[in-house]
Motif scaffolding. Structure first.
Motif, PDB file in Angstrom:
ATOM      1  N   VAL A   4       0.808  -1.221   0.000  1.00  0.00           N
ATOM      2  CA  VAL A   4       0.000   0.000   0.000  1.00  0.00           C
ATOM      3  C   VAL A   4       0.844   1.275   0.000  1.00  0.00           C
ATOM      4  O   VAL A   4       0.407   2.311  -0.494  1.00  0.00           O
ATOM      5  CB  VAL A   4      -0.972  -0.030   1.196  1.00  0.00           C
ATOM      6  N   MET A   7       2.812   4.258  -3.629  1.00  0.00           N
ATOM      7  CA  MET A   7       1.647   4.981  -4.162  1.00  0.00           C
ATOM      8  C   MET A   7       1.992   5.990  -5.249  1.00  0.00           C
ATOM      9  O   MET A   7       1.114   6.701  -5.716  1.00  0.00           O
ATOM     10  CB  MET A   7       0.898   5.648  -3.013  1.00  0.00           C
ATOM     11  N   ASP A  13      -6.168  11.019  -4.888  1.00  0.00           N
ATOM     12  CA  ASP A  13      -5.891  11.455  -3.519  1.00  0.00           C
ATOM     13  C   ASP A  13      -6.304  12.889  -3.213  1.00  0.00           C
ATOM     14  O   ASP A  13      -6.173  13.328  -2.070  1.00  0.00           O
ATOM     15  CB  ASP A  13      -4.408  11.254  -3.201  1.00  0.00           C
ATOM     16  N   PRO A  61      -3.428  -2.571   4.412  1.00  0.00           N
ATOM     17  CA  PRO A  61      -3.810  -1.396   3.623  1.00  0.00           C
ATOM     18  C   PRO A  61      -4.868  -0.544   4.327  1.00  0.00           C
ATOM     19  O   PRO A  61      -4.836   0.683   4.267  1.00  0.00           O
ATOM     20  CB  PRO A  61      -4.347  -2.007   2.325  1.00  0.00           C
ATOM     21  N   LYS A  62      -5.760  -1.200   5.034  1.00  0.00           N
ATOM     22  CA  LYS A  62      -6.816  -0.467   5.741  1.00  0.00           C
ATOM     23  C   LYS A  62      -6.220   0.412   6.841  1.00  0.00           C
ATOM     24  O   LYS A  62      -6.548   1.591   6.962  1.00  0.00           O
ATOM     25  CB  LYS A  62      -7.776  -1.497   6.354  1.00  0.00           C
ATOM     26  N   TYR A  64      -2.997   1.323   7.106  1.00  0.00           N
ATOM     27  CA  TYR A  64      -2.043   2.268   6.523  1.00  0.00           C
ATOM     28  C   TYR A  64      -2.771   3.518   6.029  1.00  0.00           C
ATOM     29  O   TYR A  64      -2.312   4.639   6.212  1.00  0.00           O
ATOM     30  CB  TYR A  64      -1.283   1.610   5.376  1.00  0.00           C
ATOM     31  N   THR A  65      -3.917   3.299   5.413  1.00  0.00           N
ATOM     32  CA  THR A  65      -4.681   4.413   4.854  1.00  0.00           C
ATOM     33  C   THR A  65      -5.346   5.229   5.948  1.00  0.00           C
ATOM     34  O   THR A  65      -5.412   6.449   5.868  1.00  0.00           O
ATOM     35  CB  THR A  65      -5.738   3.860   3.873  1.00  0.00           C
TER      36      THR A  65
ATOM     37  N   ASP B 129      -0.496  11.316   1.575  1.00  0.00           N
ATOM     38  CA  ASP B 129      -0.721  10.459   0.406  1.00  0.00           C
ATOM     39  C   ASP B 129      -0.828  11.313  -0.859  1.00  0.00           C
ATOM     40  O   ASP B 129      -0.327  10.926  -1.915  1.00  0.00           O
ATOM     41  CB  ASP B 129      -2.018   9.661   0.573  1.00  0.00           C
TER      42      ASP B 129
END
Lengths: 225, 204
Positions: A4, A7, A13, A61-62, A64-65, B129
């Motif tokens: 993840v 990116m 984003d 990923p969950k 991390y985001t 991000d």
């Protein structure tokens, strides 16, 4: 193939929200604390920089985001402390009295902080003669992956995989993160800065002639005639 | 092996991040593994001592000392060490110079690599991000979000810090500063201008 954290080039984003130049370095008090705990725990010498990066990358990923920046650091730190046996799960959960650690002799004392921060951890090493020279055309390996460890740490970003670029800088030999993150040694090899044309990476670049450069180890590269 | 631990250790800690740090700190202190004074010293270093004023001194010196500029472009690690700037997250430095023809901009798409000895701890947006994902594909749109609009014939070079090399952008020296000393010049050098998401201030 990727995780993840890889990116670069992703869509969706939203805008970047600049901070004022004079914004506090640590937006919350606990941010500075999280940084300091992470650095002080790293000074115990139980893991490498590459291993600690991989620990953050292995957040789901969950998580991390959803996690803010320093929450990722804390997540990685908790994982490393448990994996290395520095703390137990029961201690972490508050279910057991903290036991004195045999590593306490390695504790970073306040007097050593300036020296430790000022010396850092250089990654330059002696190693093999570089195969490529400035000006050579090279292709980045595709897919981007850790060849020895499925899902392992690597520094070849997925967006550059398979792309052809030009060597613009040689940095001598550096510790190879793909092995060093996985207790497989430093295995130093030549490190290059490779410049890619934006059109090669993205198909339709914002403007022809713009470029993106990546720092890539020799194992990631093959010659292009 | 990678550690895809679905019962991740962080889930054993309190959900509130401030309490999570506190719990880790208390545990490590109780085990004799961290000195709380050392934590204060680390925080003080990056909150008050090491920050973008260091990088601004390097840039100002490069602007008005051609021999220093030449050394900086040849070996930035050694040149910055002359001014006393070296250490963690700045062990291997490279300076890249903006001109009328080229604009350089730095990102770390894989994490948040940044030249700490010169610029301190990266700002929140650098670690976001949005910046990490977009700086490589659409640098001009990202620059516009910082209020920077480059001429169409200026090439953009983006540097993705994927290894332990840390990049410092030397912004273009603003006009009207002939004869200025280094301290006066340094006041024009912003943090963002040394990342490449800004330009140096123009004298009023």
């Amino acid at each position: 193939m990727t995780r993840v954290h890889d990116m670069g080039g992703r869509f969706g984003d939203g805008p970047v929200r600049p901070d004022p130049e004079d914004a506090p370095v640590f937006a919350e008090d606990w941010h500075g604390r999280a940084l300091a705990v992470t650095l002080a725990a790293g000074a115990l010498g139980q893991w490498t920089l590459d291993r600690s990066r991989h620990a953050r990358e292995c957040l789901s990923p969950k998580d991390y985001t959803a996690f803010s920046y320093y929450e990722k650091w804390l997540g990685g730190l908790a994982a490393l402390l448990v994996e290395q046996g520095v703390v137990t799960r029961d201690e972490l959960a508050g279910r057991a009295e903290p036991a004195p650690s045999p590593l306490s002799g390695r504790r970073l004392p306040v007097a050593a902080v300036p020296r430790v921060l000022a010396s850092g951890g250089p990654t330059g090493r002696d190693g093999p003669t570089p195969r490529f020279a400035v000006g050579d055309r090279v292709r980045a390996m595709r897919p981007a992956r850790n060849v020895a460890v499925p899902g392992g740490h690597t520094r070849l970003p997925a967006y550059a995989a398979g792309a052809v670029g030009e060597v613009v800088l040689l940095h001598g030999c550096h510790v190879f993160p793909d092995t060093n993150a996985h207790d497989m040694g430093e295995a130093p090899e030549p490190l290059y800065t490779v410049r890619f044309d934006a059109g090669e990476l993205w198909g339709a670049p914002e403007r022809a002639g713009d470029t993106v450069s990546c720092d890539l180890w020799e194992s990631y590269l093959e010659p292009v005639a | 092996m990678p550690h895809d631990d679905h019962d991740h250790p962080h889930s054993l800690l309190p959900p509130d991040p401030a309490l999570r740090v506190k719990a880790l700190e208390s545990l490590l202190e109780a085990k004799g593994l961290i000195d709380p004074g050392a934590l204060d010293a680390i925080i003080d270093t990056y909150a008050h001592k090491v920050g973008p004023r260091n990088g601004a001194q390097v840039v100002a010196r490069a602007w008005n000392d051609p021999e220093f500029r030449a050394r900086l472009m040849e070996d930035a690690t050694a040149a910055c060490a002359e001014l006393g700037f070296a250490g963690r997250q700045g062990e291997h430095l490279v300076a890249v110079e903006n001109t009328a023809e080229t604009h350089n901009m730095v990102v770390c798409t894989l994490c948040s690599c940044y030249p700490w000895p010169l610029l301190g701890i990266p700002p929140g947006w650098y670690k976001s991000d949005a910046y990490r994902a977009r700086a490589v594909r659409e640098p001009r749109q990202v620059l516009a979000e910082f209020g920077v609009h480059l001429p169409e014939d200026t090439r953009v070079h983006v540097w993705d810090s994927t290894a332990e090399i840390r990049y410092l952008v030397i912004p273009e020296r603003p006009g009207g500063t002939e004869g200025w000393d280094a301290d006066r010049l340094a006041a024009l050098v912003t943090r963002d201008s040394m990342i490449g998401t800004g330009l140096a201030r123009v004298p009023a």
